[in-house]
Design a protein around this motif. Sequence first.
Motif, PDB file in Angstrom:
ATOM      1  N   UNK A 130     -11.698   2.746  -7.165  1.00  0.00           N
ATOM      2  CA  UNK A 130     -12.567   2.247  -6.098  1.00  0.00           C
ATOM      3  C   UNK A 130     -12.096   0.889  -5.600  1.00  0.00           C
ATOM      4  N   UNK A 131     -11.487   0.123  -6.505  1.00  0.00           N
ATOM      5  CA  UNK A 131     -11.084  -1.237  -6.189  1.00  0.00           C
ATOM      6  C   UNK A 131      -9.696  -1.493  -6.762  1.00  0.00           C
ATOM      7  N   UNK A 132      -8.843  -2.130  -5.960  1.00  0.00           N
ATOM      8  CA  UNK A 132      -7.509  -2.509  -6.416  1.00  0.00           C
ATOM      9  C   UNK A 132      -7.257  -3.960  -6.016  1.00  0.00           C
ATOM     10  N   UNK A 133      -6.200  -4.519  -6.569  1.00  0.00           N
ATOM     11  CA  UNK A 133      -5.800  -5.891  -6.258  1.00  0.00           C
ATOM     12  C   UNK A 133      -4.338  -5.884  -5.840  1.00  0.00           C
ATOM     13  N   UNK A 134      -4.024  -6.669  -4.818  1.00  0.00           N
ATOM     14  CA  UNK A 134      -2.649  -6.754  -4.313  1.00  0.00           C
ATOM     15  C   UNK A 134      -2.186  -8.208  -4.318  1.00  0.00           C
ATOM     16  N   UNK A 135      -0.868  -8.389  -4.299  1.00  0.00           N
ATOM     17  CA  UNK A 135      -0.298  -9.735  -4.219  1.00  0.00           C
ATOM     18  C   UNK A 135      -0.665 -10.363  -2.880  1.00  0.00           C
ATOM     19  N   UNK A 136      -0.840 -11.662  -2.904  1.00  0.00           N
ATOM     20  CA  UNK A 136      -1.254 -12.394  -1.705  1.00  0.00           C
ATOM     21  C   UNK A 136      -0.204 -13.402  -1.261  1.00  0.00           C
TER      22      UNK A 136
END
Length: 167
Positions: A130-136
């Motif tokens: 449902x939720x992911x994190x990516x590099x910023x």
Amino acid sequence: MCGAELTSLPEGVQRVARVLQEHGHPHGPVMLDDAARTAQQAADALGIAVGQIAKSIVFRRKSDDAAVLVVTSGDRRVDEKKVDALVGKTGRADAEFVKSRTGYSIGGVSPVGHAHPPVTLIDRELFRFDEVWAAAGHPHGVFKLRPQDLERLTGAPVADVVQEPSQ
């Protein structure tokens, strides 16, 4: 965010923050205390499963030297033959190529805000979450999103681009 707080962030993170703001994305970049150059490091820092890390892998398309960005789940390995079948023959991209085409250093390549828009593919395996994190845009920078947000922010197709997981 009003914009003033962005000036203390690294340039790449500022670029990502601007893109997220322009698209009305509800989550801005977060700076981690330690570098998260790998999916495992990022997952450990965030206290989430490694599969929830949307890692950015850059290839170099041989026919026209275009950058090909594959955004894949952190617990999967890209299958280059599947990528090649979709975009044409690719090869490895070195750090200089990645930096010149995306504007980001390896370990901080964001799926958005590139110096030169790459050919982008999104790994369907990300949709397990449902939720992911990516590099910023920096090895310490990450941002939260849903896989559907990744589609909206990049305009990229979702595809089967990974090796089958080993049991």
